[in-house]
Design an enzyme around this catalytic site. Structure first.
Site, PDB file in Angstrom:
ATOM      1  N   LYS A   9       0.852  -1.458  -0.024  1.00 28.58           N
ATOM      2  CA  LYS A   9       0.175   0.011  -0.142  1.00 28.58           C
ATOM      3  C   LYS A   9       0.792   1.109  -0.033  1.00 28.58           C
ATOM      4  CE  LYS A   9      -2.166  -0.943   3.806  1.00 28.58           C
ATOM      5  NZ  LYS A   9      -1.786  -2.320   4.369  1.00 28.58           N
ATOM      6  N   ARG A  84      -9.383   1.114   9.117  1.00 31.02           N
ATOM      7  CA  ARG A  84      -8.875  -0.265   9.574  1.00 31.02           C
ATOM      8  C   ARG A  84      -9.835  -1.085  10.274  1.00 31.02           C
ATOM      9  NH1 ARG A  84      -2.852   0.797   9.050  1.00 31.02           N
ATOM     10  NH2 ARG A  84      -1.684  -1.323   9.685  1.00 31.02           N
ATOM     11  N   ARG A 123      11.636  -5.963   4.237  1.00 32.55           N
ATOM     12  CA  ARG A 123      11.361  -4.731   4.694  1.00 32.55           C
ATOM     13  C   ARG A 123      11.973  -4.526   6.174  1.00 32.55           C
ATOM     14  NH1 ARG A 123       5.383  -2.207   4.819  1.00 32.55           N
ATOM     15  NH2 ARG A 123       5.161  -3.625   6.936  1.00 32.55           N
ATOM     16  N   ARG A 129      11.866  -1.592  10.821  1.00 33.98           N
ATOM     17  CA  ARG A 129      10.709  -1.076  11.523  1.00 33.98           C
ATOM     18  C   ARG A 129      10.350  -2.123  12.924  1.00 33.98           C
ATOM     19  NH1 ARG A 129       5.563   0.122   8.002  1.00 33.98           N
ATOM     20  NH2 ARG A 129       4.587  -0.786   9.679  1.00 33.98           N
ATOM     21  N   ARG A 140      -0.113  -8.329  13.482  1.00 37.02           N
ATOM     22  CA  ARG A 140      -1.090  -7.307  12.591  1.00 37.02           C
ATOM     23  C   ARG A 140      -1.795  -8.082  11.641  1.00 37.02           C
ATOM     24  NH1 ARG A 140       4.279  -4.687  10.343  1.00 37.02           N
ATOM     25  NH2 ARG A 140       2.983  -3.463   9.328  1.00 37.02           N
TER      26      ARG A 140
HETATM   27  P1  AMP Z   1       1.108   0.782   9.136  1.00 36.81           P
HETATM   28  O1  AMP Z   1       2.244   1.344   8.719  1.00 36.81           O
HETATM   29  O2  AMP Z   1      -0.046   1.218   8.216  1.00 36.81           O
HETATM   30  O3  AMP Z   1       1.211  -0.761   8.841  1.00 36.81           O
HETATM   31  O4  AMP Z   1       0.734   1.027  10.582  1.00 36.81           O
HETATM   32  C1  AMP Z   1       1.753   0.617  11.551  1.00 36.81           C
HETATM   33  C2  AMP Z   1       0.803   0.275  12.920  1.00 36.81           C
HETATM   34  O5  AMP Z   1       0.266   1.676  13.354  1.00 36.81           O
HETATM   35  C3  AMP Z   1      -0.155  -0.490  13.084  1.00 36.81           C
HETATM   36  O6  AMP Z   1       0.314  -1.923  13.292  1.00 36.81           O
HETATM   37  C4  AMP Z   1      -1.143  -0.088  14.234  1.00 36.81           C
HETATM   38  O7  AMP Z   1      -0.514  -0.266  15.501  1.00 36.81           O
HETATM   39  C5  AMP Z   1      -0.909   1.651  13.988  1.00 36.81           C
HETATM   40  N1  AMP Z   1      -1.988   2.003  12.979  1.00 36.81           N
HETATM   41  C6  AMP Z   1      -1.775   2.704  11.508  1.00 36.81           C
HETATM   42  N2  AMP Z   1      -3.104   2.752  11.292  1.00 36.81           N
HETATM   43  C7  AMP Z   1      -3.916   2.605  12.041  1.00 36.81           C
HETATM   44  C8  AMP Z   1      -5.493   2.580  11.935  1.00 36.81           C
HETATM   45  N3  AMP Z   1      -5.987   3.184  10.814  1.00 36.81           N
HETATM   46  N4  AMP Z   1      -6.050   2.157  13.018  1.00 36.81           N
HETATM   47  C9  AMP Z   1      -5.456   1.486  14.055  1.00 36.81           C
HETATM   48  N5  AMP Z   1      -4.190   1.507  14.274  1.00 36.81           N
HETATM   49  C10 AMP Z   1      -3.233   1.913  13.196  1.00 36.81           C
END
Ligand code: AMP
Length: 191
Positions: A9, A84, A123, A129, A140
């Site tokens: 994404k 989400r 990654r 990360r 996740r």
């Molecule tokens: P991402 O980079 O989108 O994978 O987000 C990394 C982490 O941030 C996720 O595993 C969640 O802990 C938190 N996070 C990001 N976006 C959301 C969301 N829309 N709702 C809840 N937690 C989020």
């Protein structure tokens, strides 16, 4: 852009920013920035993120509301990693309605679980990360299956869902997304 963690994404969102002048709204990046800056929000969400769990709806909805206001006048927004949960999707519909705009397309990147794990490991090596460990990644993925996948029928009902094969090369996925979005609109100041 919709899909499980490590589906691509973020990579595809950045291309759409480049090619179409959209503004990328990534709640994951906003939260990582808050952590890097050491804000109270960053401190509050650190453990939850590292465990691979979702932070509260309230927190991410507030971040998106602020960014939509800050981005007024942008040629379009690309949501990456938001919504989400169903509560987030309903809040987004409300926020957009208030602003007189709507979701054009929800593009679901379809990638199988084995490929996701392989991408995550790559990654982790490249970016380091904290949530790209096997245990956090599994959390996740299960958060995605338990809380996020329900949005597929939600957006299908709204008639905006488009599915794209996310298994191919970055350029091929980008081309498929381009076909869903249709011809680029001319961006002011660009050729
Ligand atoms: P991402 O980079 O989108 O994978 O987000 C990394 C982490 O941030 C996720 O595993 C969640 O802990 C938190 N996070 C990001 N976006 C959301 C969301 N829309 N709702 C809840 N937690 C989020």
């Amino acid at each position: 852009l919709f899909g499980p963690p490590a589906a691509g994404k973020g990579t595809q969102a950045k291309r759409l920013v480049e090619e179409r002048g959209f503004r990328q709204l990534s709640t994951g990046e906003m939260l990582r920035a808050a952590r890097a800056a050491g804000t109270s929000l960053g401190k509050k969400v650190a453990k939850i993120m590292d465990a691979g769990q979702l932070v509260s709806d309230e927190v991410v909805i507030a971040l998106i509301a602020e960014s939509l206001t800050a981005g007024e006048g942008a040629p379009g927004f690309i949501f990456d990693g938001f919504p989400r949960t169903t509560a987030q999707a309903e809040a987004l519909d409300r926020l957009l309605k208030e602003r007189g705009v709507k979701i054009d397309k929800v593009i679901r990147l379809v990638v199988d679980d084995d490929a996701l794990v392989a991408r995550m490991s790559k990654r982790a090596a490249e970016e380091g990360r904290a949530d790209d460990t096997v245990a956090a990644f599994k959390a996740r993925l299960s958060a995605y299956n338990a809380q996020t996948a329900a949005l597929i029928p939600f957006y299908r009902r709204q008639g905006v869902l488009a599915e794209v094969d996310g298994m191919g090369a970055i350029d091929d996925v980008a081309a498929a997304i381009g076909r869903v979005l249709g011809p680029r609109r001319k961006i002011k100041g660009r050729k």
